[in-house]
Design a protein around this motif. Structure first.
Motif, short mmCIF file in Angstrom:
data_model
loop_
_atom_site.label_atom_id
_atom_site.label_comp_id
_atom_site.label_asym_id
_atom_site.label_seq_id
_atom_site.Cartn_x
_atom_site.Cartn_y
_atom_site.Cartn_z
N GLU A 32 32.90 19.02 65.54
CA GLU A 32 31.69 19.67 66.04
C GLU A 32 32.10 20.95 66.76
N VAL A 33 31.41 22.02 66.44
CA VAL A 33 31.64 23.31 67.09
C VAL A 33 30.31 23.80 67.64
N THR A 34 30.30 24.27 68.87
CA THR A 34 29.08 24.85 69.42
C THR A 34 29.37 26.29 69.85
N LEU A 35 28.39 27.13 69.65
CA LEU A 35 28.48 28.53 70.07
C LEU A 35 27.54 28.76 71.24
N GLY A 36 27.86 29.77 72.04
CA GLY A 36 27.03 30.12 73.18
C GLY A 36 25.72 30.75 72.75
N VAL A 37 24.86 31.00 73.72
CA VAL A 37 23.53 31.55 73.46
C VAL A 37 23.62 32.97 72.92
N LEU A 38 22.84 33.22 71.87
CA LEU A 38 22.75 34.55 71.26
C LEU A 38 21.30 34.82 70.89
N PRO A 39 20.90 36.10 70.86
CA PRO A 39 19.55 36.43 70.35
C PRO A 39 19.42 35.98 68.89
N GLY A 40 18.19 35.80 68.44
CA GLY A 40 17.92 35.20 67.14
C GLY A 40 18.71 35.76 65.98
N LEU A 41 18.62 37.06 65.72
CA LEU A 41 19.30 37.64 64.57
C LEU A 41 20.81 37.58 64.73
N ALA A 42 21.29 37.81 65.95
CA ALA A 42 22.73 37.74 66.20
C ALA A 42 23.24 36.32 66.00
N ALA A 43 22.44 35.33 66.35
CA ALA A 43 22.84 33.93 66.15
C ALA A 43 22.93 33.61 64.67
N ALA A 44 22.00 34.12 63.87
CA ALA A 44 22.05 33.90 62.43
C ALA A 44 23.28 34.57 61.82
N ASP A 45 23.54 35.80 62.24
CA ASP A 45 24.74 36.50 61.76
C ASP A 45 26.00 35.72 62.13
N ALA A 46 26.02 35.18 63.35
CA ALA A 46 27.19 34.44 63.82
C ALA A 46 27.44 33.20 62.97
N MET A 47 26.38 32.54 62.55
CA MET A 47 26.55 31.33 61.73
C MET A 47 27.16 31.68 60.38
N VAL A 48 26.71 32.75 59.78
CA VAL A 48 27.26 33.18 58.49
C VAL A 48 28.75 33.52 58.66
N LEU A 49 29.07 34.27 59.70
CA LEU A 49 30.46 34.66 59.96
C LEU A 49 31.32 33.43 60.26
N PHE A 50 30.77 32.51 61.05
CA PHE A 50 31.52 31.30 61.40
C PHE A 50 31.88 30.48 60.17
N ARG A 51 30.91 30.22 59.31
CA ARG A 51 31.18 29.42 58.11
C ARG A 51 32.23 30.10 57.23
N SER A 52 32.09 31.39 57.04
CA SER A 52 33.03 32.13 56.20
C SER A 52 34.43 32.12 56.81
N ALA A 53 34.52 32.34 58.12
CA ALA A 53 35.83 32.40 58.78
C ALA A 53 36.54 31.06 58.73
N VAL A 54 35.80 29.98 58.96
CA VAL A 54 36.41 28.65 58.93
C VAL A 54 36.94 28.33 57.53
N LYS A 55 36.14 28.59 56.51
CA LYS A 55 36.57 28.27 55.15
C LYS A 55 37.78 29.12 54.74
N GLN A 56 37.74 30.41 55.04
CA GLN A 56 38.84 31.28 54.64
C GLN A 56 40.11 30.98 55.43
N GLY A 57 39.95 30.74 56.74
CA GLY A 57 41.11 30.47 57.58
C GLY A 57 41.83 29.21 57.17
N LEU A 58 41.10 28.15 56.91
CA LEU A 58 41.73 26.89 56.52
C LEU A 58 42.31 26.95 55.11
N ARG A 59 41.65 27.70 54.24
CA ARG A 59 42.17 27.82 52.87
C ARG A 59 43.54 28.49 52.88
#
Length: 255
Positions: free
Chosen positions: A22-49
């Motif tokens: 489980e990973v939690t991120l701090g509070v972000l404004p709506g659009l920034a939070a959505a951008d962060a989720m896209v970046l997070f998923r991509s970074a995790v998959k690429q980093g572990l690969r």
């Protein structure tokens, strides 16, 4: 390093399932939070690969002793740099209660956006810390909407959801609650026994609910909703053409 990417990492911990975290991120404004989720998923998959591992955000992989993964979306409303959901005496202000009522009113229609895969509906099981009906509760992790002081946690989502569509469904639902001054029902202390409307049990049922939700159709655009539902119906049609392991076990020897 997620911090180096500008992601406000709040916590990281081992969960119940094999190799589940489980990973939690701090509070972000709506659009920034959505951008962060896209970046997070991509970074995790690429980093572990790069280290020879495969990371998946699939809700319920076919693994022994697996636990479904959810996306618990916390939300609050900022007004004049203060949290409009905060109340000095209650868990939620009147604004927060109206927003909560809107989320509950449109929960069935929004499910197609919070849980957009066929696999995600295998998570809605009773007594699994995942919701199965449309209720809310104070600090209750079995409820669809968990109310924590000054914020609302939607526990319906799956990690594969498109954050922009998921967030939009919440905003339009909440705003409708404010516009119509809706009131939420009483909280549920026993969420898996409460007499309440069920969440959609399948993606097809969720798509039908989205098509019938006038508020979400108006907010998202009727043309978009029709387009989205057609794409997802095609996904269901492809799935229905496949023969599953369950079908083979159930019918191959019997008939």
């Amino acid at each position: 390093d997620l911090g180096a990417l500008g992601l406000p990492l709040r916590s990281f911990e081992v969960e119940f399932g094999p190799s589940q975290f489980e990973v939690t991120l701090g509070v972000l404004p709506g659009l920034a939070a959505a951008d962060a989720m896209v970046l997070f998923r991509s970074a995790v998959k690429q980093g572990l690969r790069r280290h020879g591992y495969h990371a998946t955000f699939m809700c319920r992989p076919k693994l022994p002793n697996v636990m479904s993964s959810g996306w618990h979306l916390h939300q609050s409303l900022s007004k004049d740099a203060t949290n409009a959901f905060t109340s000095p005496k209650e868990d939620l202000s009147e604004t927060g209660r109206q927003w909560l009522a809107g989320l509950l009113t449109h929960a069935r229609g929004a499910t197609a956006l919070s849980t957009p895969t066929l696999n995600g509906y295998k998570r809605y099981r009773p007594y699994s810390l995942a919701p199965d009906r449309i209720i809310w509760g104070k600090e209750n992790r079995g409820a669809l909407m968990r109310v924590v002081t000054g914020r609302i946690e939607n526990r319906a989502g799956e990690p594969a959801a498109n954050p922009y569509l998921y967030f939009a469904s919440q905003i339009y639902s909440g705003l409708d609650g404010l516009a119509r001054k809706l009131a939420p029902p009483p909280s549920a202390d026993t969420p898996y026994e409460a007499k309440a409307e069920r969440l959609p049990a399948t993606l097809g049922e969720a798509l039908a609910a989205l098509r019938e939700d006038a508020c979400l159709k108006e907010g998202l655009g009727a043309q978009f909703v029709d387009y989205y539902c057609r794409i997802k119906q095609a996904e269901i049609a492809r799935f229905n053409l496949e023969v599953s392991d369950w079908e083979h076990r159930e019918y191959f020897d019997l008939f």
